[in-house]
Design a protein around this motif. Sequence first.
Motif: not given
Length: 480
Positions: A327, A332, A370, A380, A382, A393, A395, A397, A447
């Motif tokens: 991270q 990221v 996280e 989370r 990734h 990049d 991500s 949640s 994502l």
Amino acid sequence: MTRRRRIVGVVAAAVLVAPVPIGTAEAAENCELRAAVGDPAATVDGQAGAGVVQVWCGDRWLPVRQGSAGLGDSPEAGDRFGASVSVADIDRNGAADLIIGAPGEDEGAGAVHVVFGPGREGQPAPITLRQGAGGVPDRSEAGDGYGSAVAGMSGTVLVGAPGEDLGDAEAKADAGAVHVVSVGGGRVGGVTELTQDRQDFDGTVEAGDRFGASLAAGSFDKPTAVIGVPGEDVADKKDAGMVHIVEDPVVAIEEMGIGQDSAGVSGAAEPGDRFGASVTAAWDPALPVRVAAGAPGEDIGDASDAGMVTVLGYDGRQATEVLAVHQDTPGVPGAGEDGDGFGASVAAGVIESASLPGPEVSVAIGAPGEDLGDLADAGRVHGVQVGSVPRVDGSVSQETDGLGGEPRAGARFGAALAFGPGAARVVVGAPGHAGQGAAHAIPWRALFGTTAVADNWFAGRDGVPDGSAFGSSVASDPTG
């Protein structure tokens, strides 16, 4: 690192597993398996922690549990049925089969159940694997944890027993073993037992290695297994961790061991890194093989157990790093913090690129520890695309639009991951959500910022069965 070739024999099955008639209620539903979600903490028939696996048939849920669907064992407290789960077409008939670990069975000795085409008519009866029975070698002992990890590919089931004791008088406690089980016609055909001792793998057999704590299986030009050894000590660095890539694991082994002290691998082996706590691989004949290994105990700067993932390229002779990510890597989202556990789970697939034309290997990475604002351990996931120009990049949640809008402290979103159903989605487990658990089937492009609606399964709501830790394990068919 150059591979070493090891040849081992196959332990012939002295006794074949006798089929048990499958239950008619489940078979009549003709379930098209889309995803499987494990709840090993579930109470079944009054037995706390007996466990259940819920199979999503696309419009309904089919429970698979001990004592039903032809599974001969009865649910008992602490069995943890569903602690691990995998989907593969084991018997090569075009239907997705289910491999379920119950590592708590018989005081932690463990057992594994193979359910062929759950909920479909005309399938072979389920088989049960346990050490010392039905052609499986060794003997069943408390604490072996047989089934703590499972994986499958055509004709083969892999079972991890990270609690297996090895050495003289079994003095090396929890050294670990993996069984490679050949399956055909609904029966066990033979078993190869892999250990760092007997097969002379790279590394040293030591107490606490936990060889087989994580597994992946597939094929590029030959069947291949990936075995995680998160408790491996590297020199005086306790629990630094290691990964083995094993070709032709049934009969002829070509083995390679990789750790963070291997040439060209980023980072350095350190106490508690637990490199190999999670492993995955993407197998596609048109693309390079990529193997990913999580090290959730990796410290990043001053952040303890922030976590890291290493992606390796493998060509059958060498394994070389193509990407190392955490991270604090530029691009990221988030930042490495104490206890994030980035890499506690990993999953790989081949999908159309979110940024370039054509398919790329994609890796989903779970960071279940996280924090989201003041929501501790909300979790989370990734996304990383490992093409000619890697993209890191991605991500998502539970607070991302389309995921139900219900992030919760302690949900541990990302504790379990699997690609599917179909190649363009990823299934994410959140076993701590609201005390019952949740799972989500998320379009991969979500994502990377594309608005998309996921399938959101909150235990106890909207037709989803009640849960205790629903989402502790997940599996799906990336081709379905």
